[in-house]
Scaffold this active site. Structure first.
Site, mmCIF file in Angstrom:
data_model
loop_
_atom_site.group_PDB
_atom_site.id
_atom_site.type_symbol
_atom_site.label_atom_id
_atom_site.label_comp_id
_atom_site.label_asym_id
_atom_site.label_seq_id
_atom_site.Cartn_x
_atom_site.Cartn_y
_atom_site.Cartn_z
ATOM 1 C CB ILE A 144 -0.971 0.065 1.204
ATOM 2 C CG1 ILE A 144 -0.238 0.012 2.534
ATOM 3 C CG2 ILE A 144 -2.025 -1.007 1.113
ATOM 4 C CD1 ILE A 144 -1.094 0.510 3.688
ATOM 5 C CG ASP A 145 3.937 1.577 2.792
ATOM 6 O OD1 ASP A 145 2.904 2.058 3.284
ATOM 7 O OD2 ASP A 145 4.706 0.827 3.430
ATOM 8 C CG MET A 189 -0.604 2.837 8.055
ATOM 9 S SD MET A 189 -0.940 1.119 7.560
ATOM 10 C CE MET A 189 -1.393 0.409 9.144
ATOM 11 N N GLY A 190 2.623 4.916 6.199
ATOM 12 C CA GLY A 190 3.680 5.238 5.242
ATOM 13 C C GLY A 190 4.916 5.617 6.014
ATOM 14 N NE ARG A 191 8.435 1.354 9.323
ATOM 15 C CZ ARG A 191 7.912 0.207 8.935
ATOM 16 N NH1 ARG A 191 8.114 -0.213 7.705
ATOM 17 N NH2 ARG A 191 7.189 -0.518 9.755
ATOM 18 C CD GLU A 246 3.151 5.152 9.831
ATOM 19 O OE1 GLU A 246 2.752 4.779 10.933
ATOM 20 O OE2 GLU A 246 3.478 4.364 8.925
#
Lengths: 408, 408
Positions: A144-145, A189-191, A246
């Site tokens: 998803i990223d 989300m998404g680092r 995030e």
């Protein structure tokens, strides 16, 4: 002689990873060179533990294949398991090869993200080095990223982007219901890449004129500037929608939540983040004082089978089929991929890319697609995103509830 | 002589309140006694401030009416505004009557929840007392909380329940993806009634065998017993899904979040709650130590236009139409209502109930529908809930995004 095909899933779930699995199964059943299709439960760990299911038997009708396509998460289960460093200890690799040989596996498709492509790279390199030519290893992309290199966009991302932009359309209706000044902050989300957060921008202006502020990892984040941005917007309107990743961080690379909150590491040594939206909520309350609420989309954004991008689901399936075609054609050490030929009309081509160009790399949003103020996106970014959210499909409902296929 | 109809919306938004509005508009346009349909923006406050829109003009096609039906939140806007105590000061009531007379309003439909029905009760009582017979005031029910008395179930609840149970189906897929022990806690809205949380139970057993723990306001909550419940479930399985109402409280009535966190009051003097799921998450981490995550469904559960219950949307529309029919028939001081005739086949009848039976009351889940342990629901409750989530509709999509009607 016919060989069997093994498929497994790895990394974080998405709403489309089972569409890729369905694509693999459907294509494998058509290939004359392939006998049985097996699935390993819980990724590469499940291969080592020999947790196999026979998918030729379990998914034996078109109806089941269609249901699998629209089942979220990862029907075979997943793992976050890193194989040993091949230079230090290659026994795990030989163990996998032995298991595959024992099961007459000629083709192994491993569906996953960056870390999983590392597994594909190492295993295919090991086979090459040892002269093992009867096992073809192909990666199936998923995340998803949307941060995989070597592919225009990642399967699973389009559905997550559609979910996120749909939620923003809905929240825009919510936030304008009351008259007093009101800020809603949504954390995605998404680092290390802001693609998911950027998808919020697709909703702006579609059903009203609420201004959006969009903060991505790709530009440094400042809490003071954020407060100034919100104040400025509230001068001319009563409602502001904020989309924040995030992983937003300051110039020195310190995550906002590290500065203010706690820090944890996951098994890959990545910093585990949470609470960015909450920190911004508290800042707005303290420094502006208007009504404010933060929402963390959390797991919902990666398993929302009830609102899928038709484009994403179709492409995810085709990428699975393409992985099988590559393997059967004798390729190994490739990831099934797609290239965008044009935005309008939206056209893509399927291909295979060298797995080494993908493993352990991250694709970020080009900074030139982000506005100067670092609080919004430019047209290039929405042009890129728009085709990916076209069309709607959802899980199949029976008696009012989603009905999935359970494989494990 | 023809009269005009005025409609307004009040209280918290739902995904179906605009379906009721569409029902009002559609029926009003059919009634010979009604000339123009006006909407007041931002509820009763908007009536006092004379913020009106002409809905006969704004919603002039079947297509727009259909789009309105599937637009979440409250297209006319809402307010949380309490009229003055009629015994102390009735000037606001006369002001409203004067405005309605000036606009030749003969019928006023006010769509809302408990607090809004209080407005209907007071205004209709005022008219009766003062002998004002040319204004008919009818309530249109609405609340995701499902806590209105005098009606089998509330419009808006079915769609929220469908969203929640769908999310639980999806999270069940999520939680079984990895092998290690894992707990997901989901916090639902609902100040004093657990209906929304109970809807999670509809998902249990539909696509797997993950055990659910469901904690409702109607039985006292104990943190120690909760931890014991989770521990017990984890003895025989790796995954547990927990559904918890924001308003769970101990035997003395103290909310869990009051005991551990902060306390705020909204304008109605209700305690504003948050953080129940987070408190449980921290407790599991501290006392059990397994992987755990809490998710707050937050505003998403009341504005999810992308997954609506077809039953709810149809009934919401019919209740709006029924409100108009009641007003035109000369009734006043009633709420448009529905009665369940049978569960299977699911049959209902529309009616009107005395508004005084509804205003300022709350309908809780009967405790005999909750299991002895206070951590799950009995069949009576799922039998009640099941018909309400049947069928799927969603917002209308254009170019990949939901497309709504904007009235304000």
């Amino acid at each position: 002689m016919k060989k069997n095909l093994l498929v497994a899933q790895s990394g974080g779930p998405t709403a489309a990873i089972n569409a890729t699995l369905a694509g693999v199964i459907g294509q494998a059943m058509k290939e004359e060179q392939i006998d049985q299709v097996y699935g390993a439960c819980y990724g590469i760990q499940g291969v080592l533990e020999q947790k196999f299911v026979n998918l030729t038997e379990k998914v034996d009708t078109e109806e089941k294949l269609e249901k699998l396509k629209r089942t979220p998460a990862a029907a075979l289960g997943s793992c976050r398991f890193k194989l040993n460093d091949i230079k230090e200890d290659d026994s795990q690799y030989q163990e996998i090869v032995d298991i595959l040989h024992k099961m007459n596996i000629g083709y192994f498709v491993y569906i996953g993200g960056n870390d999983s492509m590392d597994t594909v790279a190492k295993l295919s390199a090991y086979c090459k080095e040892k002269g093992i030519e009867d096992i073809k290893v192909i990666g199936g992309p998923k995340t998803i990223d949307n941060d995989l290199c070597g592919i225009d966009h990642c399967p699973g991302f389009g559905s997550a982007a559609k979910y996120i932009s749909t939620v923003f359309c809905e929240l825009e209706q919510e936030i304008t219901v009351y008259e007093p000044k009101n800020v809603i902050i949504v954390e995605m989300m998404g680092r290390h890449a802001g693609w998911l957060t950027a998808a919020a921008a697709l909703a702006e202006g579609k059903n009203g004129n609420v201004p959006y502020l969009v903060y991505l990892e790709e530009t440094p984040f400042s809490l003071d500037r954020f407060i100034d941005d919100v104040k400025e917007k509230l001068e001319s309107t009563n409602a502001v929608l904020v989309a924040v990743s995030e992983g937003v961080h300051d110039k020195e690379g310190r995550f906002l939540c590290e500065q203010e909150g706690s820090r944890e590491l996951d098994v890959f040594g990545h910093t585990k983040l949470s609470g960015t939206g909450k920190i911004l909520e508290e800042a707005v309350r303290a420094k502006i004082g208007c009504k404010v609420r933060s929402i963390e989309l959390n797991l919902l954004q990666r398993c929302a089978g009830h609102i899928l991008s038709k484009t994403d689901i179709e492409e995810s399936g085709n990428l699975g089929a393409n992985a099988v075609k590559l393997a059967v054609a004798g390729e190994s050490g490739l990831m099934s991929s797609l290239t965008r030929v044009s935005d309008a009309p939206y056209t893509i081509e399927y291909s295979g890319v060298d797995i080494r160009e993908v493993a352990n790399k991250e694709k970020k949003i080009p900074v030139e697609w982000i506005n100067e103020a670092g609080n919004g996106v430019k047209e290039e970014l929405t042009t890129y995103l728009t085709p990916l959210v076209q069309g709607e499909v959802s899980s199949i409902y029976e008696d009012g509830m989603p009905s999935y296929i359970v494989l494990k």
